[in-house]
Design a protein around this motif. Sequence first.
Motif, mmCIF file in Angstrom:
data_model
loop_
_atom_site.group_PDB
_atom_site.id
_atom_site.type_symbol
_atom_site.label_atom_id
_atom_site.label_comp_id
_atom_site.label_asym_id
_atom_site.label_seq_id
_atom_site.Cartn_x
_atom_site.Cartn_y
_atom_site.Cartn_z
ATOM 1 N N GLU A 258 0.813 -1.225 0.000
ATOM 2 C CA GLU A 258 0.000 0.000 0.000
ATOM 3 C C GLU A 258 0.842 1.268 0.000
ATOM 4 N N ASP A 259 2.101 1.164 0.475
ATOM 5 C CA ASP A 259 2.966 2.349 0.461
ATOM 6 C C ASP A 259 3.626 2.536 -0.908
ATOM 7 N N GLY A 260 3.239 1.728 -1.892
ATOM 8 C CA GLY A 260 3.766 1.899 -3.246
ATOM 9 C C GLY A 260 5.144 1.286 -3.430
ATOM 10 N N ILE A 261 5.556 0.462 -2.478
ATOM 11 C CA ILE A 261 6.872 -0.169 -2.574
ATOM 12 C C ILE A 261 6.674 -1.655 -2.884
ATOM 13 N N GLY A 262 7.556 -2.195 -3.741
ATOM 14 C CA GLY A 262 7.446 -3.620 -4.041
ATOM 15 C C GLY A 262 8.405 -4.019 -5.135
ATOM 16 N N THR A 263 8.584 -5.334 -5.286
ATOM 17 C CA THR A 263 9.574 -5.818 -6.264
ATOM 18 C C THR A 263 9.149 -5.484 -7.697
ATOM 19 N N VAL A 264 7.858 -5.288 -7.922
ATOM 20 C CA VAL A 264 7.426 -4.978 -9.294
ATOM 21 C C VAL A 264 7.954 -3.599 -9.720
ATOM 22 N N LEU A 265 8.006 -2.675 -8.766
ATOM 23 C CA LEU A 265 8.552 -1.350 -9.089
ATOM 24 C C LEU A 265 10.078 -1.388 -9.124
ATOM 25 N N ASP A 266 10.669 -2.175 -8.225
ATOM 26 C CA ASP A 266 12.138 -2.307 -8.254
ATOM 27 C C ASP A 266 12.579 -2.778 -9.637
ATOM 28 N N ALA A 267 11.838 -3.741 -10.178
ATOM 29 C CA ALA A 267 12.229 -4.310 -11.476
ATOM 30 C C ALA A 267 12.109 -3.290 -12.603
ATOM 31 N N ALA A 268 11.291 -2.241 -12.365
ATOM 32 C CA ALA A 268 11.065 -1.251 -13.427
ATOM 33 C C ALA A 268 11.961 -0.023 -13.300
ATOM 34 N N THR A 269 12.656 0.114 -12.155
ATOM 35 C CA THR A 269 13.401 1.352 -11.873
ATOM 36 C C THR A 269 14.349 1.764 -12.995
ATOM 37 N N ASP A 270 15.079 0.811 -13.531
ATOM 38 C CA ASP A 270 16.092 1.166 -14.530
ATOM 39 C C ASP A 270 15.579 1.138 -15.964
ATOM 40 N N GLN A 271 14.307 0.939 -16.112
ATOM 41 C CA GLN A 271 13.742 0.898 -17.473
ATOM 42 C C GLN A 271 13.592 2.319 -18.024
ATOM 43 N N PRO A 272 13.630 2.470 -19.364
ATOM 44 C CA PRO A 272 13.449 3.803 -19.953
ATOM 45 C C PRO A 272 12.080 4.400 -19.623
ATOM 46 N N LYS A 273 12.039 5.741 -19.540
ATOM 47 C CA LYS A 273 10.744 6.368 -19.226
ATOM 48 C C LYS A 273 9.985 6.799 -20.478
ATOM 49 N N THR A 274 10.376 6.226 -21.594
ATOM 50 C CA THR A 274 9.553 6.377 -22.802
ATOM 51 C C THR A 274 9.207 4.977 -23.290
ATOM 52 N N HIS A 275 8.059 4.881 -23.942
ATOM 53 C CA HIS A 275 7.607 3.552 -24.384
ATOM 54 C C HIS A 275 6.589 3.752 -25.488
ATOM 55 N N SER A 276 6.687 2.955 -26.550
ATOM 56 C CA SER A 276 5.665 3.139 -27.580
ATOM 57 C C SER A 276 4.530 2.125 -27.330
ATOM 58 N N ILE A 277 3.332 2.682 -27.277
ATOM 59 C CA ILE A 277 2.146 1.930 -26.820
ATOM 60 C C ILE A 277 1.873 0.734 -27.735
ATOM 61 N N ALA A 278 1.659 -0.434 -27.136
ATOM 62 C CA ALA A 278 1.408 -1.652 -27.925
ATOM 63 C C ALA A 278 0.182 -1.461 -28.815
ATOM 64 N N HIS A 279 0.279 -1.992 -30.017
ATOM 65 C CA HIS A 279 -0.819 -1.836 -30.962
ATOM 66 C C HIS A 279 -1.918 -2.837 -30.652
ATOM 67 N N LYS A 280 -3.145 -2.336 -30.503
ATOM 68 C CA LYS A 280 -4.285 -3.215 -30.209
ATOM 69 C C LYS A 280 -5.479 -2.814 -31.059
ATOM 70 N N SER A 281 -6.325 -3.801 -31.366
ATOM 71 C CA SER A 281 -7.582 -3.440 -32.031
ATOM 72 C C SER A 281 -8.681 -3.421 -30.968
#
Length: 515
Positions: free
Chosen positions: A138-161
Amino acid sequence: MNENLFAAIASAFPADRNRTAIEIAEPSTGTIYREVTWADIEAQTARLANMLQSLKLAPGARVAVQTEKSVEALMLYLAVLRAGYVYLPLNTAYQASEIEYFVGNAEPAMFVCSTRNYAWTKPITDAAGVAHLFTLDEDGIGTVLDAATDQPKTHSIAHKSANDLAAILYTSGTTGRSKGAMLSHGNLLSNAKTLVDYWDWSERDVLIHALPIFHVHGLFVASHCFLLTGAKLIWFSKFDQRGVIAQLKRASVFMGVPTLYVRLLADSRLTREVCSRMRLFIAGSAPLLIETFNEFRERTGHTILERYGMSETNMLCSNPYLASQGERRGGTVGFPLPGVDVRLSNDRAERCDVDEIGGIEVRGPNVFSGYWRMPEKTKEEFTSDGWFKTGDVGKRDERGYFTIVGRSKDLIISGGYNVYPAEIESYINDMPGVAESAVIGVPHPDFGEAVVAIAVAKTGATLDADAMIATLKKGIANFKVPKRVFVAAELPRNAMGKVQKNLLRDTHHSLFARE
Ligand code: MCA
Ligand code: AMP
């Protein structure tokens, strides 16, 4: 064209990304202790989406999430959309046996749980072959965010119909286990756009968000309206009337299940003055009592707008927002939303006349495509001409207002959560010494309806009602546990041998009546 719901959301981000999007409030005081900007939403969803894609999940992979409410959990939902996977939210009250079923049925590739549930979740996800288990608290801390920390902060949105799957929402079944309602990007976006328009949302709006984010109401209706208009959220991790009232002065829209309105009214600090800036109070998910509707109008000067929805269909009907479209009538759910067809059929499958009671059926771009891996169940719930049978029973008056008068499905709605008697009866019937049981809903001043069980002992056995409640609390989600269990010599039956639940409901009708 990219019909990913997130593409529509991203294109509605305000030009000034440094503007505050979300203010996070302390639940009991309403004090704001953190702010999140649109730039933060952009960056955090990008990092999480990049992380998800780095896991090389198969197309259509399900990401199951059972975490306490946090802004980061909302970001995770948006990131799953953004990365093109399928979001599967789970009620935080579910316990191991319930989660085991959902994991077995949905076969998610990834599961995110609270740290405190990790020890019992891990054996379940391991046994089901879930490749990735992360945490988020609930405090916004967790391994899912740790795993994302070093990822780029831009992303091209997946194409969906529009027909691609965006989310699966489990809803309980009258018989058997829960069914996963499959909702597409198109289902969610069409309904969200309709609501934005019908309820006249703009970027000037400030929405108090105090609902859980594992159901349609808090996850889709509330969040999408804010996201598609660049409005602002005042975010509560849980509902507490004191905090909400403290922030009402600064807000313009509130959404709640009827219990939230009952609790607001019980607090004398709810006055006309604190609501003076508000433009809209919306209620739904369960019937709003006319007494609550009237008392709220008297106290605040605001007329609650009641609307009607379902996990399978998003929102179907709403009372009007604009006076030019009609008055908001208490006890009704208003008109079918623009673009949504709603009809009433009698038991001869003919269309009902004005004021004639019938089953509510719906058709439109908001309606789900079916239940996950249950083609037979799906077929049963649609008419031969393609309308979804809601299981709700209603009527339409001469002015076109719909009123829900009951349910053909044996369902209890307690504080906005659905409880299916058959499921609880099966848990009780499995207890030692129980011959049979009946579970009913009775009026409750806070929850609208409360779950009550009547159990019959096997010959020679004695049952202890309090011990039964204690056992149930250990096994199933707390809101499903009967508030009271009665031990009876037998259950009333009709000539056909069917349990007469109406007689039991009559007997226990006043159990929780206000003093
Ligand atoms: C909590 N308890 C309940 C419920 N919630 N009992 C019956 N029904 C409930 N809904 C019990 C717990 O078991 C516990 O009992 C005690 O109350 C305290 O728990 P706590 O979690 O602290 O309760 P709370 O924070 O006061 O929660 C009450 C609540 C919550 C705020 C009304 O239930 C809630 O947020 N409801 C909203 C649900 C919702 O969003 N529904 C939308 C579904 P014990 O101590 O004995 O264990 S979407 C939908 O229906 C459609 C699509 C639509 O139209 O929107
Ligand atoms: P769920 O399956 O959790 O999405 O719950 C959907 C059910 O909630 C509907 O089928 C209705 O029975 C009920 N519901 C939602 N909104 C209302 C409302 N305004 N009045 C009465 N019942 C409602």
